[in-house]
Scaffold this motif. Structure first.
Motif, PDB file in Angstrom:
ATOM      1  N   THR A  90      70.768  99.222 108.634  1.00  0.00           N
ATOM      2  CA  THR A  90      70.557 100.655 108.473  1.00  0.00           C
ATOM      3  C   THR A  90      69.607 100.926 107.314  1.00  0.00           C
ATOM      4  O   THR A  90      69.839 100.466 106.190  1.00  0.00           O
ATOM      5  CB  THR A  90      71.885 101.377 108.237  1.00  0.00           C
ATOM      6  N   ALA A  91      68.530 101.639 107.595  1.00  0.00           N
ATOM      7  CA  ALA A  91      67.507 101.908 106.589  1.00  0.00           C
ATOM      8  C   ALA A  91      66.435 102.803 107.196  1.00  0.00           C
ATOM      9  O   ALA A  91      66.417 103.020 108.422  1.00  0.00           O
ATOM     10  CB  ALA A  91      66.862 100.599 106.112  1.00  0.00           C
ATOM     11  N   VAL A  92      65.562 103.290 106.327  1.00  0.00           N
ATOM     12  CA  VAL A  92      64.324 103.900 106.799  1.00  0.00           C
ATOM     13  C   VAL A  92      63.297 102.773 106.911  1.00  0.00           C
ATOM     14  O   VAL A  92      63.101 102.018 105.951  1.00  0.00           O
ATOM     15  CB  VAL A  92      63.820 104.992 105.846  1.00  0.00           C
ATOM     16  N   TYR A  93      62.684 102.673 108.064  1.00  0.00           N
ATOM     17  CA  TYR A  93      61.702 101.618 108.323  1.00  0.00           C
ATOM     18  C   TYR A  93      60.293 102.203 108.215  1.00  0.00           C
ATOM     19  O   TYR A  93      59.990 103.215 108.856  1.00  0.00           O
ATOM     20  CB  TYR A  93      61.938 101.014 109.698  1.00  0.00           C
ATOM     21  N   TYR A  94      59.477 101.535 107.411  1.00  0.00           N
ATOM     22  CA  TYR A  94      58.117 101.993 107.157  1.00  0.00           C
ATOM     23  C   TYR A  94      57.110 100.988 107.707  1.00  0.00           C
ATOM     24  O   TYR A  94      57.266  99.775 107.549  1.00  0.00           O
ATOM     25  CB  TYR A  94      57.876 102.151 105.662  1.00  0.00           C
ATOM     26  N   CYS A  95      56.058 101.541 108.264  1.00  0.00           N
ATOM     27  CA  CYS A  95      54.939 100.760 108.761  1.00  0.00           C
ATOM     28  C   CYS A  95      53.874 100.678 107.667  1.00  0.00           C
ATOM     29  O   CYS A  95      53.620 101.666 106.966  1.00  0.00           O
ATOM     30  CB  CYS A  95      54.389 101.469 109.999  1.00  0.00           C
ATOM     31  N   ASN A  96      53.266  99.519 107.521  1.00  0.00           N
ATOM     32  CA  ASN A  96      52.201  99.316 106.536  1.00  0.00           C
ATOM     33  C   ASN A  96      51.034  98.600 107.202  1.00  0.00           C
ATOM     34  O   ASN A  96      51.245  97.729 108.054  1.00  0.00           O
ATOM     35  CB  ASN A  96      52.724  98.475 105.373  1.00  0.00           C
ATOM     36  N   ALA A  97      49.825  98.993 106.801  1.00  0.00           N
ATOM     37  CA  ALA A  97      48.635  98.329 107.353  1.00  0.00           C
ATOM     38  C   ALA A  97      47.556  98.195 106.293  1.00  0.00           C
ATOM     39  O   ALA A  97      47.296  99.134 105.536  1.00  0.00           O
ATOM     40  CB  ALA A  97      48.101  99.105 108.554  1.00  0.00           C
ATOM     41  N   ASP A  98      46.948  97.039 106.277  1.00  0.00           N
ATOM     42  CA  ASP A  98      45.766  96.767 105.460  1.00  0.00           C
ATOM     43  C   ASP A  98      44.580  96.898 106.415  1.00  0.00           C
ATOM     44  O   ASP A  98      44.424  96.062 107.307  1.00  0.00           O
ATOM     45  CB  ASP A  98      45.875  95.353 104.889  1.00  0.00           C
ATOM     46  N   LEU A  99      43.790  97.944 106.242  1.00  0.00           N
ATOM     47  CA  LEU A  99      42.769  98.197 107.243  1.00  0.00           C
ATOM     48  C   LEU A  99      41.465  98.711 106.653  1.00  0.00           C
ATOM     49  O   LEU A  99      41.416  99.143 105.495  1.00  0.00           O
ATOM     50  CB  LEU A  99      43.300  99.180 108.305  1.00  0.00           C
ATOM     51  N   TRP A 100      40.430  98.633 107.474  1.00  0.00           N
ATOM     52  CA  TRP A 100      39.123  99.185 107.134  1.00  0.00           C
ATOM     53  C   TRP A 100      38.973 100.520 107.859  1.00  0.00           C
ATOM     54  O   TRP A 100      39.128 100.599 109.076  1.00  0.00           O
ATOM     55  CB  TRP A 100      38.003  98.244 107.578  1.00  0.00           C
ATOM     56  N   ALA A 101      38.677 101.564 107.084  1.00  0.00           N
ATOM     57  CA  ALA A 101      38.472 102.889 107.651  1.00  0.00           C
ATOM     58  C   ALA A 101      37.008 103.274 107.534  1.00  0.00           C
ATOM     59  O   ALA A 101      36.374 103.009 106.510  1.00  0.00           O
ATOM     60  CB  ALA A 101      39.337 103.918 106.932  1.00  0.00           C
ATOM     61  N   LEU A 102      36.471 103.896 108.558  1.00  0.00           N
ATOM     62  CA  LEU A 102      35.082 104.338 108.543  1.00  0.00           C
ATOM     63  C   LEU A 102      34.868 105.327 107.407  1.00  0.00           C
ATOM     64  O   LEU A 102      35.603 106.306 107.261  1.00  0.00           O
ATOM     65  CB  LEU A 102      34.736 104.991 109.881  1.00  0.00           C
ATOM     66  N   GLY A 103      33.870 105.032 106.588  1.00  0.00           N
ATOM     67  CA  GLY A 103      33.543 105.924 105.499  1.00  0.00           C
ATOM     68  C   GLY A 103      34.425 105.814 104.273  1.00  0.00           C
ATOM     69  O   GLY A 103      34.162 106.457 103.259  1.00  0.00           O
ATOM     70  N   ARG A 104      35.485 104.984 104.368  1.00  0.00           N
ATOM     71  CA  ARG A 104      36.420 104.864 103.233  1.00  0.00           C
ATOM     72  C   ARG A 104      36.574 103.440 102.749  1.00  0.00           C
ATOM     73  O   ARG A 104      37.110 103.214 101.676  1.00  0.00           O
ATOM     74  CB  ARG A 104      37.805 105.395 103.637  1.00  0.00           C
ATOM     75  N   GLY A 105      36.156 102.488 103.559  1.00  0.00           N
ATOM     76  CA  GLY A 105      36.324 101.109 103.178  1.00  0.00           C
ATOM     77  C   GLY A 105      37.736 100.613 103.427  1.00  0.00           C
ATOM     78  O   GLY A 105      38.499 101.182 104.215  1.00  0.00           O
TER      79      GLY A 105
END
Length: 120
Positions: A90-105
């Motif tokens: 039982t918990a709050v589950y969080y999604c995480n991503a290491d990503l490249w975004a257009l215009g933001r790096g």
């Protein structure tokens, strides 16, 4: 702008299953590693599972053998299949991503979280 949106949480009895999804949307160029973290009431956020861009996986000992992380790169979506659930999941589950975004790096992004409650 990049968004990570989780879905699939809910209430389930011990021994049951749930499947979480995390969809990345917006100006996503490419996604490296992704992961699921969880935070139980009164506890620190902890790693549940991660998956690399190439598909290599890593699990916390507490979920190994019960949870399976996967991803669909064509849909920019990650999943967490959770079987044999226990009340301590039982918990709050969080999604995480290491990503490249257009215009933001390159950056580290989090979803808003989805509640998973396992009743005994």
């Amino acid at each position: 702008q990049v968004q990570l949106v989780e879905s699939g949480g809910g209430l389930v009895q011990a021994g049951g299953s749930l499947r979480l999804s995390c969809a990345a949307s917006g100006s996503v160029f490419s996604i490296n590693a992704m992961g699921w973290y969880r935070q139980a009431p009164g506890k620190q956020r902890e790693l549940a599972a991660t998956i690399s861009g190439g598909g290599s996986t890593n699990y916390a000992d507490s979920v190994k053998g019960r949870f399976t992380i996967s991803r669909d790169n064509a849909k920019n979506t990650m999943y967490l299949q959770m079987n044999s659930l226990k009340p301590e999941d039982t918990a709050v589950y969080y999604c995480n991503a290491d990503l490249w975004a257009l215009g933001r790096g390159r950056g580290d992004y989090w979803g808003q979280g989805t509640q998973v409650t396992v009743s005994s």
